[in-house]
Motif scaffolding. Structure first.
Motif, mmCIF file in Angstrom:
data_model
loop_
_atom_site.group_PDB
_atom_site.id
_atom_site.type_symbol
_atom_site.label_atom_id
_atom_site.label_comp_id
_atom_site.label_asym_id
_atom_site.label_seq_id
_atom_site.Cartn_x
_atom_site.Cartn_y
_atom_site.Cartn_z
ATOM 1 N N ALA A 210 69.918 52.532 55.922
ATOM 2 C CA ALA A 210 70.351 53.659 56.747
ATOM 3 C C ALA A 210 71.154 53.171 57.946
ATOM 4 O O ALA A 210 72.185 53.755 58.310
ATOM 5 C CB ALA A 210 69.139 54.461 57.219
ATOM 6 N N ALA A 211 70.701 52.089 58.568
ATOM 7 C CA ALA A 211 71.427 51.509 59.708
ATOM 8 C C ALA A 211 72.822 51.059 59.273
ATOM 9 O O ALA A 211 73.801 51.241 60.007
ATOM 10 C CB ALA A 211 70.640 50.339 60.284
ATOM 11 N N ALA B 98 62.792 51.159 65.269
ATOM 12 C CA ALA B 98 63.392 50.599 66.481
ATOM 13 C C ALA B 98 64.527 49.645 66.121
ATOM 14 O O ALA B 98 65.555 49.585 66.809
ATOM 15 C CB ALA B 98 62.335 49.875 67.311
ATOM 16 N N GLY B 99 64.350 48.884 65.036
ATOM 17 C CA GLY B 99 65.402 48.001 64.558
ATOM 18 C C GLY B 99 66.634 48.782 64.137
ATOM 19 O O GLY B 99 67.772 48.366 64.394
ATOM 20 N N LEU B 100 66.424 49.916 63.477
ATOM 21 C CA LEU B 100 67.537 50.783 63.083
ATOM 22 C C LEU B 100 68.298 51.267 64.316
ATOM 23 O O LEU B 100 69.539 51.205 64.373
ATOM 24 C CB LEU B 100 67.006 51.987 62.296
ATOM 25 N N ILE C 274 68.514 60.842 55.100
ATOM 26 C CA ILE C 274 67.550 60.869 53.992
ATOM 27 C C ILE C 274 66.863 59.509 53.857
ATOM 28 O O ILE C 274 65.642 59.424 53.713
ATOM 29 C CB ILE C 274 68.251 61.255 52.672
ATOM 30 N N LEU C 275 67.658 58.428 53.907
ATOM 31 C CA LEU C 275 67.087 57.077 53.823
ATOM 32 C C LEU C 275 66.131 56.806 54.980
ATOM 33 O O LEU C 275 65.066 56.206 54.785
ATOM 34 C CB LEU C 275 68.223 56.038 53.838
ATOM 35 N N LYS D 259 78.787 63.486 54.959
ATOM 36 C CA LYS D 259 77.955 63.133 53.801
ATOM 37 C C LYS D 259 77.253 61.791 54.019
ATOM 38 O O LYS D 259 76.100 61.604 53.610
ATOM 39 C CB LYS D 259 78.818 63.069 52.538
ATOM 40 N N ALA D 260 77.943 60.855 54.670
ATOM 41 C CA ALA D 260 77.346 59.546 54.945
ATOM 42 C C ALA D 260 76.170 59.679 55.905
ATOM 43 O O ALA D 260 75.126 59.034 55.711
ATOM 44 C CB ALA D 260 78.403 58.601 55.527
ATOM 45 N N ILE D 261 76.305 60.518 56.927
ATOM 46 C CA ILE D 261 75.216 60.715 57.886
ATOM 47 C C ILE D 261 74.018 61.400 57.225
ATOM 48 O O ILE D 261 72.862 61.063 57.490
ATOM 49 C CB ILE D 261 75.705 61.538 59.108
#
Length: 298
Positions: free
Chosen positions: A64-65, A127-129, A104-105, A97-99
């Protein structure tokens, strides 16, 4: 070609584009360090639930990140030879669409970690994301040539996430694994930045070779590599690992030091990219050696 075949081809192409946005090669390397963190946290075999759920959750949030990075950096990516063909700058996937995909991820990854692993791991992974997708990508990357040094912490935490997934607590040994990846990140990325210095300059990204020059960056890579060699010795010095790790890490560190020295004092056009590629091998094999040492030593 029939309409059905066209539809199937379009679907496969779309799946490939979404998959590319997750930066699978980067995520797989992160998952390797997380797996080693899991294994080193225990003297017994890891439960299948923690292993599968932990790696899946960490993988989803890391992916996701990466997707958010594709969206935020689409202007920069469109101006760089290495990234101009990515799905978002090419218009294959819209930012919206990417966001949605990243959201979702994120939700799936967090829920998996919260329910089947533990809250500490879920919170630290999220937090890492935020550290990578927001603090590094949205601010640091555009604000300072030390972007990769400060922002590198977000990419260095997977070994800690693996450790907390098994134990539910933060341990000094896990933080040492984080320190290894954190110290490894600048010479790894700056080697690529030297190779792509003109691209970063054109995109107006203040990477170290752009702001301080290539020679200064080569010196920084050499000094960080020396520091990395010292940090990599620490697991053996404190009794965390045995002789197998000592020998393996020493060989790998000598190799990395060779490339950093050559880059500074005898480089060709290919040396920066060779250094970058070896750095990936260095980290990957180092963590495999950590794993081998743990189980053979045990």
């Amino acid at each position: 070609m029939t309409a059905e075949q066209n539809s199937d081809s379009s679907l496969l192409s779309s799946i490939k584009d979404y998959y590319e946005m997750t930066k699978p090669n980067v995520v797989l390397l992160l998952l390797l360090t997380a797996l080693v963190g899991m294994c080193l946290a225990s003297d017994t075999w890891i439960s299948w639930q923690v292993l599968i759920a932990g790696l899946t959750g960490i993988g989803f949030l890391s992916s996701a990140a990466a997707v958010v990075n594709h969206v935020v950096d689409r202007r920069i990516d469109s101006q760089m030879a290495r990234t101009f063909n990515r799905p978002v700058p090419k218009g294959k996937i819209t930012p919206r669409k990417a966001i949605i995909f990243a959201s979702i991820l994120t939700i799936l990854g967090y829920v998996i970690l919260e329910i089947w692993v533990n809250r500490l791991t879920a919170v630290l992974t999220f937090a890492g994301l935020v550290g990578y997708a927001v603090i590094y990508t949205m601010y640091l990357k555009r604000a300072t040539p030390q972007n990769i040094v400060i922002g590198g912490l977000a990419g260095a935490i997977p070994p800690l996430l693996g450790w907390t997934a098994v134990t539910g607590e933060i341990h000094a040994h896990a933080l040492l694994l984080v320190l290894i990846v954190f110290t490894w990140t600048p010479p790894h990325f700056w080697a690529l930045a030297i190779h792509r210095e003109k691209d970063y300059a054109r995109a107006k990204v203040p990477m170290l070779p752009v702001t301080h020059g290539v020679e200064f960056t080569k010196t920084s890579i050499l000094l960080y590599t020396i520091l990395l060699c010292v940090v990599c010795l620490m697991p053996y010095v404190i009794g965390m690992t045995g002789v197998i790790y000592l020998v393996g890490s020493t060989v790998l560190n000598v190799g990395f030091l060779y490339y950093a020295w050559k880059l500074k004092f005898g480089s060709t056009e290919q040396t920066a990219m060779q250094t970058f590629k070896f750095s990936i091998i260095h980290l990957m094999v180092l963590f495999v050696v950590l794993l081998a040492d743990h189980y053979i030593h045990f």
